[in-house]
Motif scaffolding. Sequence first.
Motif, PDB file in Angstrom:
ATOM      1  N   GLY A 125      14.577 -13.033  56.446  1.00 29.34           N
ATOM      2  CA  GLY A 125      14.380 -12.145  55.305  1.00 29.34           C
ATOM      3  C   GLY A 125      14.615 -12.776  53.967  1.00 29.34           C
ATOM      4  N   ALA A 126      15.081 -14.031  53.908  1.00 28.80           N
ATOM      5  CA  ALA A 126      15.401 -14.656  52.618  1.00 28.80           C
ATOM      6  C   ALA A 126      14.146 -15.215  51.957  1.00 28.80           C
ATOM      7  N   MET A 127      14.038 -15.001  50.644  1.00 35.50           N
ATOM      8  CA  MET A 127      12.935 -15.591  49.895  1.00 35.50           C
ATOM      9  C   MET A 127      13.080 -17.112  49.902  1.00 35.50           C
ATOM     10  N   VAL A 128      11.951 -17.824  50.136  1.00 36.26           N
ATOM     11  CA  VAL A 128      11.995 -19.278  50.124  1.00 36.26           C
ATOM     12  C   VAL A 128      11.568 -19.784  48.751  1.00 36.26           C
ATOM     13  N   ALA A 129      11.932 -21.022  48.439  1.00 32.69           N
ATOM     14  CA  ALA A 129      11.555 -21.641  47.171  1.00 32.69           C
ATOM     15  C   ALA A 129      11.412 -23.140  47.384  1.00 32.69           C
ATOM     16  N   ASN A 130      10.517 -23.749  46.570  1.00 30.55           N
ATOM     17  CA  ASN A 130      10.299 -25.188  46.603  1.00 30.55           C
ATOM     18  C   ASN A 130       9.962 -25.694  48.002  1.00 30.55           C
ATOM     19  N   THR A 131       9.055 -25.019  48.658  1.00 28.13           N
ATOM     20  CA  THR A 131       8.735 -25.430  50.018  1.00 28.13           C
ATOM     21  C   THR A 131       7.348 -24.969  50.427  1.00 28.13           C
ATOM     22  N   TRP A 132       6.811 -25.667  51.430  1.00 28.40           N
ATOM     23  CA  TRP A 132       5.533 -25.289  52.043  1.00 28.40           C
ATOM     24  C   TRP A 132       5.773 -24.293  53.166  1.00 28.40           C
ATOM     25  N   VAL A 133       4.844 -23.390  53.330  1.00 27.21           N
ATOM     26  CA  VAL A 133       4.899 -22.429  54.439  1.00 27.21           C
ATOM     27  C   VAL A 133       3.492 -22.316  55.023  1.00 27.21           C
ATOM     28  N   SER A 134       3.397 -22.373  56.339  1.00 24.83           N
ATOM     29  CA  SER A 134       2.112 -22.166  57.006  1.00 24.83           C
ATOM     30  C   SER A 134       2.124 -20.813  57.705  1.00 24.83           C
ATOM     31  N   VAL A 135       0.988 -20.152  57.616  1.00 31.17           N
ATOM     32  CA  VAL A 135       0.854 -18.818  58.202  1.00 31.17           C
ATOM     33  C   VAL A 135      -0.400 -18.794  59.063  1.00 31.17           C
ATOM     34  N   GLU A 136      -0.320 -18.194  60.214  1.00 33.04           N
ATOM     35  CA  GLU A 136      -1.494 -18.084  61.078  1.00 33.04           C
ATOM     36  C   GLU A 136      -2.574 -17.266  60.381  1.00 33.04           C
ATOM     37  N   ASN A 137      -3.808 -17.752  60.441  1.00 30.36           N
ATOM     38  CA  ASN A 137      -4.922 -17.080  59.795  1.00 30.36           C
ATOM     39  C   ASN A 137      -5.510 -16.021  60.720  1.00 30.36           C
ATOM     40  N   GLU A 138      -5.369 -14.786  60.320  1.00 29.10           N
ATOM     41  CA  GLU A 138      -5.876 -13.697  61.149  1.00 29.10           C
ATOM     42  C   GLU A 138      -7.401 -13.649  61.169  1.00 29.10           C
ATOM     43  N   ASP A 139      -8.051 -14.293  60.194  1.00 29.51           N
ATOM     44  CA  ASP A 139      -9.515 -14.282  60.123  1.00 29.51           C
ATOM     45  C   ASP A 139     -10.130 -15.538  60.731  1.00 29.51           C
ATOM     46  N   TYR A 140      -9.345 -16.324  61.444  1.00 26.06           N
ATOM     47  CA  TYR A 140      -9.843 -17.567  62.009  1.00 26.06           C
ATOM     48  C   TYR A 140     -11.015 -17.302  62.947  1.00 26.06           C
TER      49      TYR A 140
END
Length: 547
Positions: A87-102
């Motif tokens: 639940g913590a907000m991230v900062a100064n970092t990359w995040v990858s998320v699965e693409n639901e429209d793939y």
Amino acid sequence: MRKQTKLVAVLSTAALLALGASMSSFAATGWAEENGTWVYYDKDGDAVTDTWAKSGENWFYLDEDGEMATDLIVDYNDSYYYVDVNGAMVANTWVSVENEDYDGEDEPATIWYYFGANGKAYEGNGEKPSFKTINGKKYTFDEEGRMQFGWIGEDGLRVSDDDAWKEDTAMYYCGDENDGAQVVGWRFLEIVDADYDGDDNSPMTSSKNVFDDEDQTRWFYFKSNGKKERAKDRVSINGARYGFDEHGRMNAEWATEEDATPSDASGNPVASASEWRYYRSPEEGQMVSKGWFRTVPDERLNKKDYDDDKEGWYYADGKGSLYASEIKEINGKRYAFDAKGKMKSGLILVDLDGTSSRKIFDIKGTDEDNREIDSEDDFLAHIGEWLNEGYNVYYFGDGDSDGAMKTGRQIIDLDGDKFTFNFRKSGSARGAGTHGVDDKKIYVGGMLLKADRDDKYAIVTETEVAGKENVYARMTAEEFIEEYCGDGVKDTKKDETTWTIDTTEVDYDKVYVINTSGAIQNSKNAKDGEDYIINVKSGDIVDITLK
């Protein structure tokens, strides 16, 4: 990027511990755990929704139901944030998320975001590229914060179709879906050229036998600002020169300079040889900017040699332009290049009009004027015509291994027979075949006139032509009698007939008698192979007698 994602998880675990420690101190106001999730109450005792709340050094987001969000992209006040699994907000970092429209084609399986120091995702404006520097590399993002990759247009957005590399606006390249860093410098890219039909006549088009595949792997070069180099033929990179077509592909083998129009397979229209450049293979690509090279020409430069797969020697000046239609001195030797840039060898016709662009044709074989010369008789039958058209004869070695201009006495093969030629050693016409009387011998276009061995002696007439080269004709005594003498006078006692020259039939200015070595006879009774005795005094023919 993936290492940074793991780092987010570590930070989030620490944040969760801090959150638990702080939440235990709240009662009616602040954090509370309810039904397995966390909520937050304001000072009035109401659960807050659609807002942020802080615990320790970390921010957490309460969704529309008032529950703390986890592992979610948060759209808040027209900006995007990410809260991790804790639940913590991230900062100064990359995040990858699965693409639901793939869909397995144009869409990536994973979408990457980068969240800055304030937790907001880096975003573009959809109007122009807005590259952000992250860990020393540059990236661009769309209006929703999604990292762009592949070919990038002038609006900063990905161009995803197969021909993206051809788009005028697709000037940047930013790696693949898992590495969207802006490319600077060289990159070897797989492309699809589905529209190639072999007849592309646009500027900077490389040799058709190089780029005639639909699926290609080609070099592109991206400048320091990330834009691809294109439509240039003399780009200096790391000390070497390269060329790029209008789409940015590195040129290979033959290509025309910018704004030049190459010929099609039928030969129209035709770019001049000086507008062609030669580059190395598709894997290397350096322009031959100065020096000799040997190769098969492009079909639009010399279709005949291309069809015959015939290699030739070419020379590029310091700018990569081919020497063409000229005689050039290279390393102290002179060479001839025809209109197609090919080095000539053997006997060559060169015009002497003094212009910078000379007409240069083969003599041996069939040239562009369909003059086929394969014998002494052919040569002598045409030489007067050539000379009076403004051409002269030069000799540039024998074969592709030696194309340097020759001067002085040379023995030259014509269809298996050897003949003596002489070429001027000095002056503005250095190398041109000697024409006329020189050292008591007669030369025509460089060829030494001699009597046939069986004839023993021959007669040569010289005719002056105003404003043009003198014309020489060689003949036997019998041919001379028929052309220039009247009826012979027969002496029955001596059983011989004597012919004298009929001055009314004479159309020449001078006459000579030569032997089998070509030497002019001044005073002699020369008996030829047919027993004609040519009476010569002071270089002139007095009469001819047959006993």
